[in-house]
Design a protein around this motif. Structure first.
Motif, PDB file in Angstrom:
ATOM      1  N   PHE A 234       0.827  -1.213   0.000  1.00 16.67           N
ATOM      2  CA  PHE A 234       0.000   0.000   0.000  1.00 16.67           C
ATOM      3  C   PHE A 234       0.858   1.258   0.000  1.00 16.67           C
ATOM      4  O   PHE A 234       0.629   2.187  -0.790  1.00 16.67           O
ATOM      5  N   VAL A 235       1.859   1.308   0.864  1.00 18.19           N
ATOM      6  CA  VAL A 235       2.724   2.483   0.965  1.00 18.19           C
ATOM      7  C   VAL A 235       3.466   2.712  -0.348  1.00 18.19           C
ATOM      8  O   VAL A 235       3.540   3.851  -0.853  1.00 18.19           O
ATOM      9  N   ARG A 236       4.000   1.671  -0.920  1.00 21.87           N
ATOM     10  CA  ARG A 236       4.742   1.821  -2.170  1.00 21.87           C
ATOM     11  C   ARG A 236       3.826   2.252  -3.316  1.00 21.87           C
ATOM     12  O   ARG A 236       4.193   3.112  -4.125  1.00 21.87           O
ATOM     13  N   LYS A 237       2.636   1.663  -3.375  1.00 23.49           N
ATOM     14  CA  LYS A 237       1.712   1.994  -4.455  1.00 23.49           C
ATOM     15  C   LYS A 237       1.240   3.441  -4.359  1.00 23.49           C
ATOM     16  O   LYS A 237       1.253   4.179  -5.356  1.00 23.49           O
ATOM     17  N   LEU A 238       0.819   3.882  -3.176  1.00 19.94           N
ATOM     18  CA  LEU A 238       0.313   5.240  -3.020  1.00 19.94           C
ATOM     19  C   LEU A 238       1.420   6.267  -3.250  1.00 19.94           C
ATOM     20  O   LEU A 238       1.189   7.318  -3.862  1.00 19.94           O
ATOM     21  N   THR A 239       2.624   5.972  -2.774  1.00 18.18           N
ATOM     22  CA  THR A 239       3.754   6.882  -3.003  1.00 18.18           C
ATOM     23  C   THR A 239       4.047   7.009  -4.494  1.00 18.18           C
ATOM     24  O   THR A 239       4.282   8.110  -5.003  1.00 18.18           O
ATOM     25  N   ARG A 240       4.013   5.887  -5.210  1.00 21.48           N
ATOM     26  CA  ARG A 240       4.247   5.914  -6.653  1.00 21.48           C
ATOM     27  C   ARG A 240       3.133   6.687  -7.367  1.00 21.48           C
ATOM     28  O   ARG A 240       3.403   7.451  -8.301  1.00 21.48           O
ATOM     29  N   MET A 241       1.902   6.521  -6.930  1.00 19.84           N
ATOM     30  CA  MET A 241       0.782   7.243  -7.535  1.00 19.84           C
ATOM     31  C   MET A 241       0.943   8.747  -7.366  1.00 19.84           C
ATOM     32  O   MET A 241       0.686   9.518  -8.293  1.00 19.84           O
ATOM     33  N   GLN A 242       1.394   9.174  -6.179  1.00 14.54           N
ATOM     34  CA  GLN A 242       1.572  10.610  -5.964  1.00 14.54           C
ATOM     35  C   GLN A 242       2.711  11.148  -6.822  1.00 14.54           C
ATOM     36  O   GLN A 242       2.650  12.288  -7.312  1.00 14.54           O
ATOM     37  N   GLY A 243       3.752  10.355  -7.014  1.00 15.40           N
ATOM     38  CA  GLY A 243       4.828  10.784  -7.897  1.00 15.40           C
ATOM     39  C   GLY A 243       4.354  10.953  -9.332  1.00 15.40           C
ATOM     40  O   GLY A 243       4.715  11.915 -10.014  1.00 15.40           O
ATOM     41  N   GLU A 244       3.511  10.011  -9.780  1.00 18.52           N
ATOM     42  CA  GLU A 244       2.975  10.101 -11.138  1.00 18.52           C
ATOM     43  C   GLU A 244       2.044  11.295 -11.278  1.00 18.52           C
ATOM     44  O   GLU A 244       2.045  11.984 -12.299  1.00 18.52           O
ATOM     45  N   ARG A 245       1.260  11.558 -10.244  1.00 15.67           N
ATOM     46  CA  ARG A 245       0.343  12.700 -10.288  1.00 15.67           C
ATOM     47  C   ARG A 245       1.129  14.015 -10.314  1.00 15.67           C
ATOM     48  O   ARG A 245       0.802  14.947 -11.054  1.00 15.67           O
ATOM     49  N   ALA A 246       2.163  14.104  -9.494  1.00 14.95           N
ATOM     50  CA  ALA A 246       2.979  15.320  -9.463  1.00 14.95           C
ATOM     51  C   ALA A 246       3.715  15.540 -10.775  1.00 14.95           C
ATOM     52  O   ALA A 246       3.976  16.672 -11.180  1.00 14.95           O
ATOM     53  N   ALA A 247       4.043  14.443 -11.476  1.00 19.45           N
ATOM     54  CA  ALA A 247       4.786  14.537 -12.733  1.00 19.45           C
ATOM     55  C   ALA A 247       3.976  15.171 -13.861  1.00 19.45           C
ATOM     56  O   ALA A 247       4.534  15.494 -14.913  1.00 19.45           O
ATOM     57  N   LEU A 248       2.667  15.363 -13.629  1.00 21.50           N
ATOM     58  CA  LEU A 248       1.861  16.038 -14.645  1.00 21.50           C
ATOM     59  C   LEU A 248       2.331  17.468 -14.852  1.00 21.50           C
ATOM     60  O   LEU A 248       2.071  18.082 -15.880  1.00 21.50           O
ATOM     61  N   GLY A 249       3.003  18.033 -13.836  1.00 23.65           N
ATOM     62  CA  GLY A 249       3.610  19.345 -13.986  1.00 23.65           C
ATOM     63  C   GLY A 249       2.684  20.524 -13.811  1.00 23.65           C
ATOM     64  O   GLY A 249       3.016  21.626 -14.230  1.00 23.65           O
ATOM     65  N   VAL A 250       1.509  20.329 -13.191  1.00 21.79           N
ATOM     66  CA  VAL A 250       0.574  21.442 -13.026  1.00 21.79           C
ATOM     67  C   VAL A 250       0.411  21.830 -11.566  1.00 21.79           C
ATOM     68  O   VAL A 250      -0.488  22.580 -11.204  1.00 21.79           O
ATOM     69  N   TYR A 251       1.350  21.372 -10.710  1.00 20.22           N
ATOM     70  CA  TYR A 251       1.287  21.694  -9.289  1.00 20.22           C
ATOM     71  C   TYR A 251       2.594  22.337  -8.850  1.00 20.22           C
ATOM     72  O   TYR A 251       3.660  21.947  -9.314  1.00 20.22           O
TER      73      TYR A 251
END
Length: 259
Positions: A234-251
């Motif tokens: 769970f920790v690894r998956k959610l951390t990876r998801m947040q990295g992918e979301r941040a990589a969109l470059g709009v934050y």
């Protein structure tokens, strides 16, 4: 296509605004933090500590099986041939394993809460409109008896949704929450069974009662191992998801805190 106002979320109104900008979100005083902060370092620490917890659970299972073996062997001849030194050693190993479990669990809990609070704050930037509670509850909810069996899962669900809801084109992206649900279900079962097993063990007087109580404790330790493994996923998956979301470059990313 993104919201014409915030450029963060998919539009839901005719004029191109998202639900939050259209007025369906939280009140104005409920403002998100200014910057995203990477949870990766904390996630790695949590994974290591959860691995230690699982290791101490394995030691506890081994110590419990040893104790159970001595009890059942002693019951066979009414404890006439019981080796007192072996019995004392078994008790010492059982207590030592329990102490290691407690220490590892407390250390893991402290770091996990810091990680959980950080991903909750990031979710506030991703989309606060899907967050069921204020950010402070990411820590406080764990310390409310009974409610801590439900509230942290609600908060985790909001974090999960906010961290996975958009593709690079702004369209909705659904990520199955199977690992989160499994982790939470096993952890709750382990917690409830642990309380029951401890009461049975403390009240046991007859050898048969001690064996039954030991079996319950062994089952709890086994569930703890499964819960620790699922928590790592769970920790690894959610951390990876947040990295992918941040990589969109709009934050906005804080200085030195990039994912």
């Amino acid at each position: 296509m993104l919201c014409s106002t915030c450029r963060l979320r998919p539009p839901v109104t005719g004029d191109g605004r998202c639900a939050l900008c259209a007025g369906a979100g939280a009140p104005a005083f409920y403002a998100p933090q200014q910057y995203l902060r990477s949870p990766e370092g904390l996630a790695k620490a949590v994974v290591v500590l959860l691995s230690v917890v699982a290791a101490t659970d394995v030691l506890a299972v081994a110590a419990g099986l040893n104790t159970r073996h001595l009890l059942t062997a002693g019951m066979a001849d009414d404890f006439a041939t019981l080796d007192d030194e072996a019995a004392d050693l078994a008790d010492s190993l059982y207590m030592a394993a329990g102490g290691l479990q407690t220490f590892a669990t407390l250390a893991t809990m402290a770091v996990f809460l810091v990680w959980f609070h950080r991903v909750r704050h990031n979710a506030e930037i991703f989309d606060r409109s899907v967050q069921p509670m204020r950010p402070g509850w990411a820590i406080g909810s764990w310390f409310i008896p009974i409610a801590n069996l439900v509230l942290p899962r609600r908060i985790a669900g909001g974090i999960w949704t906010a961290s996975a809801q958009t593709n690079t084109d702004g369209s909705w992206r659904h990520v199955p929450a199977t690992v989160m649900n499994l982790w939470w279900g096993v952890w709750v079962c382990s917690l409830v069974l642990s309380q029951f097993a401890q009461r049975r063990y403390r009240s046991a007087e007859l050898p048969e009662e001690l064996v039954d109580a030991t079996d319950l404790v062994l089952a709890t330790d086994a569930l703890d191992i499964v819960a620790a493994v699922l928590a790592i996923l769970f920790v690894r998956k959610l951390t990876r998801m947040q990295g992918e979301r941040a990589a969109l470059g709009v934050y906005p990313l804080g200085t030195g805190a990039a994912f």
